[in-house]
Write a protein that holds these residues in place. Structure first.
Motif, PDB file in Angstrom:
ATOM      1  N   UNK A 331      -6.315  41.824  21.268  1.00 30.62           N
ATOM      2  CA  UNK A 331      -7.232  40.704  21.056  1.00 30.62           C
ATOM      3  C   UNK A 331      -7.363  40.279  19.589  1.00 30.62           C
ATOM      4  N   UNK A 332      -7.403  41.207  18.613  1.00 25.32           N
ATOM      5  CA  UNK A 332      -7.512  40.729  17.224  1.00 25.32           C
ATOM      6  C   UNK A 332      -6.427  39.731  16.838  1.00 25.32           C
ATOM      7  N   UNK A 333      -5.185  39.998  17.250  1.00 27.37           N
ATOM      8  CA  UNK A 333      -4.100  39.058  16.946  1.00 27.37           C
ATOM      9  C   UNK A 333      -4.339  37.719  17.631  1.00 27.37           C
ATOM     10  N   UNK A 334      -4.594  37.756  18.945  1.00 31.78           N
ATOM     11  CA  UNK A 334      -4.726  36.510  19.704  1.00 31.78           C
ATOM     12  C   UNK A 334      -5.898  35.671  19.203  1.00 31.78           C
ATOM     13  N   UNK A 335      -7.029  36.282  18.938  1.00 29.24           N
ATOM     14  CA  UNK A 335      -8.208  35.528  18.516  1.00 29.24           C
ATOM     15  C   UNK A 335      -8.064  35.009  17.092  1.00 29.24           C
ATOM     16  N   UNK A 336      -7.403  35.775  16.224  1.00 31.48           N
ATOM     17  CA  UNK A 336      -7.168  35.288  14.855  1.00 31.48           C
ATOM     18  C   UNK A 336      -6.272  34.057  14.877  1.00 31.48           C
ATOM     19  N   UNK A 337      -5.222  34.103  15.668  1.00 29.97           N
ATOM     20  CA  UNK A 337      -4.329  32.938  15.784  1.00 29.97           C
ATOM     21  C   UNK A 337      -5.095  31.744  16.337  1.00 29.97           C
ATOM     22  N   UNK A 338      -5.936  31.971  17.343  1.00 30.65           N
ATOM     23  CA  UNK A 338      -6.718  30.877  17.926  1.00 30.65           C
ATOM     24  C   UNK A 338      -7.624  30.240  16.878  1.00 30.65           C
ATOM     25  N   UNK A 339      -8.315  31.061  16.097  1.00 32.25           N
ATOM     26  CA  UNK A 339      -9.226  30.524  15.102  1.00 32.25           C
ATOM     27  C   UNK A 339      -8.531  29.714  14.021  1.00 32.25           C
ATOM     28  N   UNK A 340      -7.410  30.195  13.530  1.00 34.34           N
ATOM     29  CA  UNK A 340      -6.755  29.500  12.418  1.00 34.34           C
ATOM     30  C   UNK A 340      -5.919  28.311  12.881  1.00 34.34           C
TER      31      UNK A 340
END
Length: 748
Positions: A331-340
């Motif tokens: 999740x950290x990877x997926x959510x970071x990509x979503x935010x940026x």
């Protein structure tokens, strides 16, 4: 071009990492370390496994913890790179080095992914890499052993990259192999195969179907090679899945609760409150945002499903034993990509900026005061960084672009403090400052076990010749844990006590009433079953306090004083560095590792055997072996104590034990190592069966009178055959970036 888009950002992340971990460069053995999932079992096991490997070569049985278990039934094989390095380099150095390496690669990899794969603006990609690197160091997924938690963005770039330069392809192939060999397959192959596939087909969709096909073929090649390279370990875990002590019952949280808890833990720790709040409102406006939120939603839903009562149908099945509960690592990877991606869309399209800012501010306001204080401030600073990146595009406000470095510096300093206060709460020498002393006090011959109270087992776990009776590990044999439960049964008074004992990673002697601070005043006879404790070849106990009741049962008590060797040169060592004081109790009447018994007691069920075993005296256990009728063991006619018998262990190694016995009558040789079907026995060159004795240990029937040689060997032919697949798997992973060749790639 290379200097502008690769070299400079790489040096930026190197500098950022050194600034974040600068204390590790100067503290040396006084450096702060993380105990949980790091030094409470993994790093000491690296050291011990490596020393055993250098001494004995490849071995199939790990003898050093909880009666022994198959050495490949774990997160890594004996030749794991960290195991090979641990006997050579200090553990504090390895920990510090890999913390810095993974942090640097996580930031640089995310920058490359956002810049070259998602085509984000350079400043946004740089900020994304920075936030991901800091978040990876302070989130729940910050476990140095699971390198894909940090390096998946870099892995994806290497796996999908193509270059005309051969050295780049060679470097990519070597990088893919290194990421694999440093990983934990149980915590990688289940999660990151799925994430790799989803990124490839959901958010990195190429318009050219030829390129998509090539990347899919690379996905197949790489993960096939990955599985083959860990074939011995996967095979051993699979065949031993039913004898592990860990309870794989379904979680007790409802699906919605599990989803909320998972997101609430991940989003604030990764500092994504403002970014995700703003990006959510762009779902209807941007295809890129929709795609990345689709992927994130699938991962979050699956994670919540695996961590909820919805998985009750799979309790204690292979599906649960694949550790799917840890899918939250993705999740950290997926959510970071979503935010940026949302931030980049807002910067590129001015019409979306107001919507993004409204969503981000609403999310920030709604969470005020609901997060832990350090994460509150970190999320506000990331929100400020996002505002700076948006405002810098306004001509009249161009001067604010310099403030992004101020915001990043503040995030780094506060994140560093969070890391030290929340995770790295102890100094290395406080736990590991006794190596030379303990190695002298713990005998290496004959083999014997040490029991420990509280965190003392961490230190024993790293001494190569010391076998720890209890400790922390994801894999214990079920029969051995049942045996230890009999030893601590008197402590398991309440339902909470019993549930605490079942906790999968810990096997300890302090439970229930012994967890209380007043345990020093307790009557230890009311807390431990001493006859069973001694019968398990436990000759010493290491405790961080003096216990008068335990001293009364000991031949001697050795106080190991805290060694205050801190330099007085102004180095950053405080009282937090001070080591513990330990007491080493040498117990009376401890059983040897191998001994002869003259009587056998048979039972129809495991429950009856365990119930009888828990009520025996030292004298009875010393001369009687307890077995099940179904094993059809030979019966003994003698009713007296064994006389005229001697047992001598001539050699002792992980996979082979040679014992010389001399006796006047037929008897059982009991070896207090865990029973496993792969152990074989030969008496004077003739194959003999091994029986399961005292529920978890081994026994061999020796009929000939006089002197006999008993050879016990651990044999698993299939395990060694599967090692032939390891170089094949490594070769497949290495050739992944070369596939399918320059001409075919360009034509694709």
């Amino acid at each position: 071009m290379l200097r502008r888009f690769v070299a400079l950002p790489f040096f930026f992340f190197c500098f950022m990492t050194l600034a974040f971990h600068f204390d590790k460069l100067i503290d040396g053995k006084y450096t702060s370390i993380c105990l949980h999932d790091e030094f409470d079992h993994e790093y000491p096991r690296y050291e011990k496994t490596g020393e055993l490997f250098y001494a004995h070569g490849f071995y199939g049985w790990y003898p050093a913890l909880a009666g022994g278990s198959p050495s490949y039934a774990y997160q890594f094989p004996p030749y794991y790179p960290m195991c090979l390095m641990a006997p050579i380099f200090p553990l504090w150095f390895l920990y510090s080095a890999f913390m810095m390496v993974w942090m640097c690669l996580s930031g640089f990899g995310m920058y490359l992914f956002l810049k070259k794969r998602m085509l984000l603006e350079k400043n946004v990609a740089l900020a994304g890499g920075f936030v991901f690197a800091i978040g990876s160091a302070i989130s729940g997924a910050s476990v140095t052993q699971v390198d894909f938690n940090y390096c998946f963005p870099l892995f994806y770039c290497l796996a999908t990259h193509h270059s005309d330069r051969k050295w780049v392809l060679w470097a990519s192939g070597c990088g893919l192999c290194l990421l694999a060999v440093f990983s934990y397959p149980v915590l990688t192959v289940t999660f990151y195969v799925l994430l790799h596939f989803m990124v490839m087909f959901i958010i990195d969709r190429r318009r050219d179907l030829g390129i998509v096909k090539i990347h899919f073929q690379r996905w197949v090649i790489y993960w096939t090679g990955y599985v083959l390279s860990f074939a011995p370990l996967i095979y051993t875990l699979f065949v031993n899945r039913n004898i592990a002590a860990r309870d794989y019952s379904s979680p007790s949280s409802p699906f919605i609760t599990a989803l909320g808890v998972i997101l609430w833990k991940c989003v604030p720790q990764m500092m994504l409150i403002f970014l995700l709040g703003g990006s959510v409102l762009l779902i209807t406006k941007s295809q890129k945002v929709r795609n990345v939120f689709l992927m994130s939603s699938i991962l979050a839903t699956l994670t919540a499903f695996f961590n909820s009562t919805a998985m009750s149908f799979a309790a204690n099945t292979l599906l649960m034993k694949m550790d799917l509960l840890s899918l939250h690592f993705t999740l950290p990877f997926a959510l970071t990509v979503a935010g940026f991606i949302g931030l980049d869309e807002a910067i590129k399209h001015t019409k979306l900026q107001r919507l993004f800012l409204i969503g981000g501010l609403m999310a920030t306001i709604l969470t005020i005061g609901r997060m832990e204080e350090p994460f509150n401030l970190l999320n506000y600073l990331v929100a400020a960084l996002c505002l700076i990146l948006i405002l810098r595009k306004t001509p009249k406000l161009d001067f604010v672009r310099h403030l992004k470095w101020v915001a990043m510096a503040a995030i780094l300093l506060i994140g560093r403090q969070v890391r030290r206060d929340k995770y790295e709460i102890i100094r290395f020498n406080q736990i590991f400052g006794y190596d030379s002393t303990l190695r002298k006090l713990i005998p290496s011959d004959p083999p014997q076990r040490i029991a420990t109270f509280f965190m003392a087992f961490i230190r024993v776990a790293g001494i190569s010749h010391a076998e720890s009776a209890v400790g922390r590990s994801p894999f214990f044999l079920k029969t051995y844990k049942d045996f230890i439960k009999l030893i601590v049964q008197k402590q398991l008074v309440t339902e909470k006590d019993r549930s605490d004992f079942v906790y999968p990673y810990d096997l300890v002697l302090f439970n229930g009433i012994l967890r209380e601070e007043s345990y020093v005043q307790r009557d230890m006879d009311l807390c431990l079953n001493y006859p069973l404790l001694l019968s398990a070849n436990i000759t010493q106990m290491l405790v961080p306090r003096f216990l008068s009741q335990l001293a009364g049962r000991s031949k001697s008590v050795i106080q190991i004083l805290a060694k205050h060797d801190h330099p007085n040169d102004g180095s950053p060592c405080t009282e937090k560095c001070l080591p513990f004081t330990y007491y080493l109790y040498n117990l009376k009447d401890a059983f040897p590792r191998a001994y002869m018994v003259n009587n056998v007691s048979l039972f129809n069920s495991e429950d009856a055997l365990l119930n009888s075993l828990s009520n025996q005296s030292i004298a009875t256990l010393r001369d009687t072996v307890f077995m099940l009728h179904e094993q059809n063991p030979p019966l003994l006619n003698s009713t007296g104590k064994a006389v005229g018998q001697s047992v001598n262990i001539r050699s002792y190694s992980p996979d082979k034990i040679v014992i010389e016995v001399d006796k006047n009558s037929p008897a059982y040789l009991v070896i207090s190592n865990n029973y496993h079907k792969n152990w074989t026995a030969k008496i004077n060159g003739t194959t003999a069966p091994i029986y399961r004795a005292n529920h978890t240990f081994q026994a061999v029937w020796i009929e000939p009178k006089g002197r006999s040689e008993v050879v016990l060997e651990y044999k698993d032919p299939m395990l060694w055959v599967l090692h032939l697949f390891v170089p094949v798997g490594l070769s497949l992973m290495f050739i992944t970036p070369f596939f399918p060749g320059k001409r075919k790639y360009l034509s694709g």
